[in-house]
Structure formats: structure tokens, C-alpha cells
Enzyme design. Structure first.
Site, PDB file in Angstrom:
ATOM      1  N   ARG A 161      25.723  27.901 -11.830  1.00 30.37           N
ATOM      2  CA  ARG A 161      26.172  26.745 -11.045  1.00 30.37           C
ATOM      3  C   ARG A 161      26.269  25.505 -11.907  1.00 30.37           C
ATOM      4  O   ARG A 161      27.236  24.776 -11.865  1.00 30.37           O
ATOM      5  CB  ARG A 161      25.208  26.490  -9.882  1.00 30.37           C
ATOM      6  N   TYR A 162      25.231  25.254 -12.701  1.00 32.31           N
ATOM      7  CA  TYR A 162      25.215  24.068 -13.561  1.00 32.31           C
ATOM      8  C   TYR A 162      25.695  24.468 -14.956  1.00 32.31           C
ATOM      9  O   TYR A 162      25.512  25.615 -15.366  1.00 32.31           O
ATOM     10  CB  TYR A 162      23.793  23.492 -13.626  1.00 32.31           C
ATOM     11  N   ARG A 165      22.989  26.076 -17.814  1.00 30.90           N
ATOM     12  CA  ARG A 165      21.905  26.998 -17.468  1.00 30.90           C
ATOM     13  C   ARG A 165      22.346  28.028 -16.437  1.00 30.90           C
ATOM     14  O   ARG A 165      23.220  27.764 -15.622  1.00 30.90           O
ATOM     15  CB  ARG A 165      20.672  26.247 -16.961  1.00 30.90           C
ATOM     16  N   CYS A 174       8.400  40.369  -3.956  1.00 38.59           N
ATOM     17  CA  CYS A 174       7.369  39.363  -4.198  1.00 38.59           C
ATOM     18  C   CYS A 174       6.025  39.957  -3.810  1.00 38.59           C
ATOM     19  O   CYS A 174       5.954  40.789  -2.900  1.00 38.59           O
ATOM     20  CB  CYS A 174       7.617  38.137  -3.332  1.00 38.59           C
ATOM     21  N   CYS A 178       6.042  34.499   1.590  1.00 37.09           N
ATOM     22  CA  CYS A 178       5.620  33.163   2.023  1.00 37.09           C
ATOM     23  C   CYS A 178       6.425  32.797   3.265  1.00 37.09           C
ATOM     24  O   CYS A 178       7.656  32.926   3.257  1.00 37.09           O
ATOM     25  CB  CYS A 178       5.866  32.153   0.911  1.00 37.09           C
ATOM     26  N   CYS A 181       9.638  30.649   2.910  1.00 31.31           N
ATOM     27  CA  CYS A 181      10.561  31.034   1.832  1.00 31.31           C
ATOM     28  C   CYS A 181      12.020  30.669   2.147  1.00 31.31           C
ATOM     29  O   CYS A 181      12.514  30.912   3.251  1.00 31.31           O
ATOM     30  CB  CYS A 181      10.452  32.533   1.588  1.00 31.31           C
ATOM     31  N   ARG A 183      14.462  32.161   0.950  1.00 32.37           N
ATOM     32  CA  ARG A 183      15.270  33.399   0.925  1.00 32.37           C
ATOM     33  C   ARG A 183      14.760  34.438   1.908  1.00 32.37           C
ATOM     34  O   ARG A 183      14.742  35.638   1.614  1.00 32.37           O
ATOM     35  CB  ARG A 183      15.305  33.942  -0.497  1.00 32.37           C
ATOM     36  N   ASP A 342      13.417  23.495   2.827  1.00 34.62           N
ATOM     37  CA  ASP A 342      14.847  23.687   3.136  1.00 34.62           C
ATOM     38  C   ASP A 342      15.049  24.063   4.603  1.00 34.62           C
ATOM     39  O   ASP A 342      14.177  24.670   5.224  1.00 34.62           O
ATOM     40  CB  ASP A 342      15.430  24.803   2.254  1.00 34.62           C
ATOM     41  N   ASP A 379      16.858  19.467  -1.552  1.00 36.74           N
ATOM     42  CA  ASP A 379      17.913  20.348  -2.060  1.00 36.74           C
ATOM     43  C   ASP A 379      19.010  20.381  -0.999  1.00 36.74           C
ATOM     44  O   ASP A 379      18.787  20.846   0.121  1.00 36.74           O
ATOM     45  CB  ASP A 379      17.343  21.756  -2.303  1.00 36.74           C
ATOM     46  N   LYS A 386      19.996  19.079  -6.130  1.00 40.31           N
ATOM     47  CA  LYS A 386      18.753  18.363  -5.813  1.00 40.31           C
ATOM     48  C   LYS A 386      18.963  16.858  -5.875  1.00 40.31           C
ATOM     49  O   LYS A 386      19.544  16.349  -6.829  1.00 40.31           O
ATOM     50  CB  LYS A 386      17.663  18.750  -6.799  1.00 40.31           C
TER      51      LYS A 386
HETATM   52  S1  SF4 Z   1       8.637  31.515  -1.766  1.00 33.60           S
HETATM   53 FE1  SF4 Z   1       9.908  33.355  -1.363  1.00 33.60          FE
HETATM   54  S2  SF4 Z   1      10.678  33.981  -3.393  1.00 33.60           S
HETATM   55 FE2  SF4 Z   1       8.945  32.560  -3.733  1.00 33.60          FE
HETATM   56  S3  SF4 Z   1       7.143  33.883  -3.944  1.00 33.60           S
HETATM   57 FE3  SF4 Z   1       7.251  33.282  -1.782  1.00 33.60          FE
HETATM   58  S4  SF4 Z   1       8.426  34.919  -0.785  1.00 33.60           S
HETATM   59 FE4  SF4 Z   1       8.775  35.129  -2.989  1.00 33.60          FE
END
Ligand code: SF4
Length: 454
Positions: A161-162, A165, A174, A178, A181, A183, A342, A379, A386
């Protein structure tokens, strides 16, 4: 782990349907089914540790298992029944969690679960790990992919994208899922790891684009891969001459610090400069094990930065953030970003108004050292990138002066140097460079007198 560049491919690859692979003797294991082997490892409770949650909840686990990250990974708590055996849940909670986990699964390492106070339903560690019915009752708010991360993939798993990088997404696995998250949409796809052919295609793209000087390795969490497999990838990146730095995005130091072992650190030390971004959100996550993991990394020449997420009821106060950041500095981790959570579906109950983040920064700036103050960042949706947000310290501004407010609320005038001062200096400098002009220095004119005096 959220990283600085957007992730996820718009391409569908066959890796996305494969069973997960994790580190083991032969490098390939089936995704742990969540049926724990915990009860088969009975051992007497060590004296002197009765107050620790580890010994309260997992007292029958031997030290050798507890210190083995693969044991934790295999024994992640992934079902409501298993969770209920360790942290008693009401009948209502159990049925609510069963409903939620049909959409958003559960996965917690025994280590991270041991940080939870089982007697406190509002425990800040619990809020990050244990689902709540609010994930679906408020689930219509937000978007699946607010950052539009699928858009910028150039080959499967590689996001560019940038300009300078790229982001390599090696897996979607994972150690812990979390609840906040970004995602969450990926959780439904099962565990996958990129194939050797996909990784070669990513490396080939990086080799062909000399503008790329920074490669970020993320996921999911890339440290779910074996050290041997990671080394294979990192060593091949390191051979690309225009790549200056490699960054790893991982939450292992927080949710399973046992993963940061000598084998991993010795490997990373060979391929520096490697930077590591991790994700502590609360001071209680800074345990002796986490401190040791970060210390190992730093001693191996890997600087560690922290990217926390602002979460309602977890760290949404000046006090909580100050304690967190002071704790991070004590273990040599730099507070880097504080992200506004987010607008992801299933996370609305944890999101806070943007003003809270700005008030937190205002309450920290000047009241503690600048090193302890992260940059508060939003973001943007639609992949806008950001945006740093901070309190307003400029009350008024003219060409001549500014009216500035300091951290105590006192107002000061500040003379603003004029731009033309700069242009005058430039004019003088160009005169001095003019070959036809002859300047005699003061020293040359007085040379005789200097001689007499000496
Ligand atoms: S925030 Fe999402 S991608 Fe990051 S460690 Fe937790 S579950 Fe995994």
C-alpha cells in the site's frame, strides 16, 4: 496482530482451506481440537504459590509443560465447556457464549487465562479474551473490513500500500483470539499457512521492486510458525539487498511469552536489523514471563515497540494508560501507538469516543516523560491510513506569534521566527559564494597587530 500496513489478500488461494500447521517435532500438527490434555499432567501444587492464579486454575500442570509454548498452544481453551471447567460460568452465560462462538470463535492460552481474575466479571484481561453476547447483539454496527485491507494485495498474502514497505501475511493463526481484533472476519476460515509457492511469489515481488526497504511479517501471528520455517523465510528476505529492515508483528510476548525462547532469539539475532511490534493493553499483562521475553529480545538486538488498542473498560483512562506505559518502559518496551479501536463488526462494545483517547494523551503529556506517551492514532476507513490525533495546544496563531497552552493549562506567547529571516540568510550565503566579490576578513586586516601582540 495489527500492523502498520493493511493486510489480507483479495486472492483466494488453496492455503486458506488447509488445516493449520504449528511447530512440532515434524513441523506439522493438526489444529488443536480444544480438548485439553490439562488433566493428564497432574502434579502437586508447589508450596508458596497458592495465591497465584496459575496454581489456582492450573495447579496440576507441571513446570516443564507450563514453560513449553507448544503445550500451551496445543491446550488452548476453545470450547465453552472447557472454559466452564476452569472459570465457572452461569447457565445463562454458557448459552450466550455458545451462541456467540458460533459466529466468533473462542481461543485462549492457559497462560493468558491464568491472568484473569475469575471472580471479577469486569476484569480487563477477561474482556480481551472471553466473548460476550454484545459481540452479536451490537454486531450490526461497524463493518467486516473497515480498512479495506483486501484491496492492496499484489500477490496472495503480500500487501503493498505504501511506497517503501510491504506486509507479508504468512498465516491467519493466533495463539489467542482477541475480542477486539480488526480481522475477526478471518476467524471463520479455519487455520491456514501460506504454501512455499506463495511465499516464493511474495519474495519474487520484493526482489523485483527495489523501492521496498521495509518488510513487515505479520498474520494472524507469524510466530505460530516454527522457528525453522521462520528462519527459512527471514534468511531469504535478508538476501535481498535493498531490504533494509524486517519487522515482526506478534502478540506472543503478551499471550504466550514462553514462545520467545533462546532458539528463536538466536535465530533473530543473525538477521538484524529486525524490529518487533507487540500488543500489550493492560499493566497486568506485564508479568515476569512477559518481561523475560522482552528482555531476551532486546538482548538479541531486537528493539520492541508496543501498539496498544484503546478499549472500553480495559485501558480507557489516564491512570490505566500511564500504568501500562510506565510498566512497558520498565521492561524496555517503547510505547509506540495507541490505536482507536477500528469500527469492526463484533467490537462495538469495546469502542470508545475519539475524545477519550485525546483526553488520555492530554493527561499524560507533560505529566510523565515523553518516552512514555504513545501516539494516538485513528486508522481511517476505506484504507485512508493512520491519522495521529492530539489535544490542541495552539490557542491562536499569527505570522508573528503563537498563543500556546502548556500541560498545566497556562497560556504563553511564543515569538514565531519570520520566514524572511531565512530568506535573508539565504541571500547572505549566496553573496558569500559570489566569486567577483572580495571579502577581507577581520583577522587578515589585523594580522600585523596580532603579530606585534604575540
Ligand atoms: S489482535 Fe487479532 S491478529 Fe492480533 S493477536 Fe489478537 S487475534 Fe491475532
Amino acid at each position: 496482530m495489527k500492523t502498520s500496513v493493511a493486510t489480507k489478500s483479495q486472492f483466494t488461494s488453496k492455503s486458506e482451506t488447509r488445516p493449520a500447521e504449528i511447530n512440532s517435532g515434524n513441523e506439522v500438527e493438526e489444529e488443536p481440537p480444544g480438548k485439553s490434555a490439562i488433566h493428564s499432567d497432574l502434579e502437586e501444587e508447589p508450596p508458596g504459590h497458592r495465591d497465584s492464579n496459575r496454581y489456582r486454575l492450573f495447579g496440576h500442570i507441571s513446570d516443564s509443560n507450563w514453560n513449553d509454548w507448544k503445550w500451551h498452544f496445543r491446550n488452548r481453551i476453545t470450547t465453552v465447556d472447557r472454559l466452564n471447567e476452569i472459570i465457572p460460568l452461569s447457565i445463562e452465560e454458557q448459552s450466550q457464549l455458545r451462541l456467540v462462538t458460533m459466529r466468533y470463535p473462542l481461543s485462549v492460552t492457559p497462560y493468558y487465562l491464568s491472568l484473569i481474575n475469575p471472580d471479577d466479571p469486569d476484569d480487563p484481561i477477561r474482556k480481551q479474551a472471553i466473548p460476550t453476547i454484545l459481540e452479536i447483539t451490537m454486531g450490526m454496527m461497524g463493518q467486516e473490513d473497515p480498512l479495506e485491507e483486501r484491496r492492496d494485495s499484489v500477490v496472495p498474502g503480500l500487501v503493498h500500500r505504501y511506497p517503501d514497505r510491504v506486509l507479508m501475511v504468512l498465516t491467519n493463526m493466533c495463539p489467542m483470539l482477541c475480542r477486539h481484533c480488526t480481522r475477526k472476519r478471518e476467524w471463520r476460515n479455519g487455520g491456514w499457512v501460506r504454501t512455499p509457492a506463495e511465499i516464493e511469489a511474495m519474495l519474487d515481488y520484493i526482489r523485483r521492486h527495489k523501492v521496498i526497504r521495509d518488510v513487515i511479517i505479520s498474520g494472524g501471528d507469524p510466530l505460530t510458525l516454527s522457528t525453522r520455517r521462520l528462519e527459512d523465510i527471514i534468511s531469504r528476505i535478508r538476501k535481498i539487498r535493498h531490504v533494509e529492515i524486517i519487522r515482526l508483528g506478534t502478540r506472543f510476548p503478551v499471550v504466550l511469552p514462553q514462545r520467545i525462547d533462546d532458539e528463536l532469539c538466536n535465530m533473530l539475532a543473525k538477521y538484524g536489523p529486525i524490529w518487533l511490534n507487540t500488543h500489550f493493553n493492560h499493566v497486568r499483562e506485564i508479568t515476569p514471563e512477559a518481561a523475560e521475553a522482552c528482555d531476551r529480545l532486546v538482548r538479541s538486538g531486537v528493539p520492541v515497540n508496543n501498539q496498544s488498542v484503546l478499549l472500553r473498560g480495559v485501558n480507557d483512562s489516564v491512570e490505566a494508560q500511564t500504568q501500562l506505559c510506565h510498566g512497558l518502559l520498565r521492561i524496555k518496551v517503547r510505547p509506540y501507538y495507541l490505536f482507536q479501536c477500528d469500527e469492526v463488526q463484533g467490537t462495538e462494545h469495546l469502542r470508545t469516543p475519539v475524545e477519550i483517547g485525546m483526553r488520555i494523551i492530554e493527561g499524560m503529556r507533560g505529566h510523565t516523560s515523553g518516552l512514555a506517551v504513545p501516539t494516538f492514532v485513528v486508522d481511517l476507513s476505506q484504507g485512508g491510513g493512520k491519522i495521529p490525533l492530539q489535544p490542541n495546544y495552539v490557542l491562536a496563531r499569527t505570522k508573528e506569534e503563537l498563543l500556546l497552552k502548556n500541560y498545566e493549562g497556562h497560556v504563553f506567547r511564543y515569538r514565531n521566527p519570520r520566514e524572511q529571516t531565512h530568506s535573508k540568510l539565504t541571500a547572505v550565503a549566496s553573496l558569500l559564494n559570489e566569486p567577483e566579490l572580495h571579502f577581507e576578513s577581520e583577522g587578515a586586516r589585523n594580522a600585523d597587530r596580532v603579530g606585534v601582540r604575540s
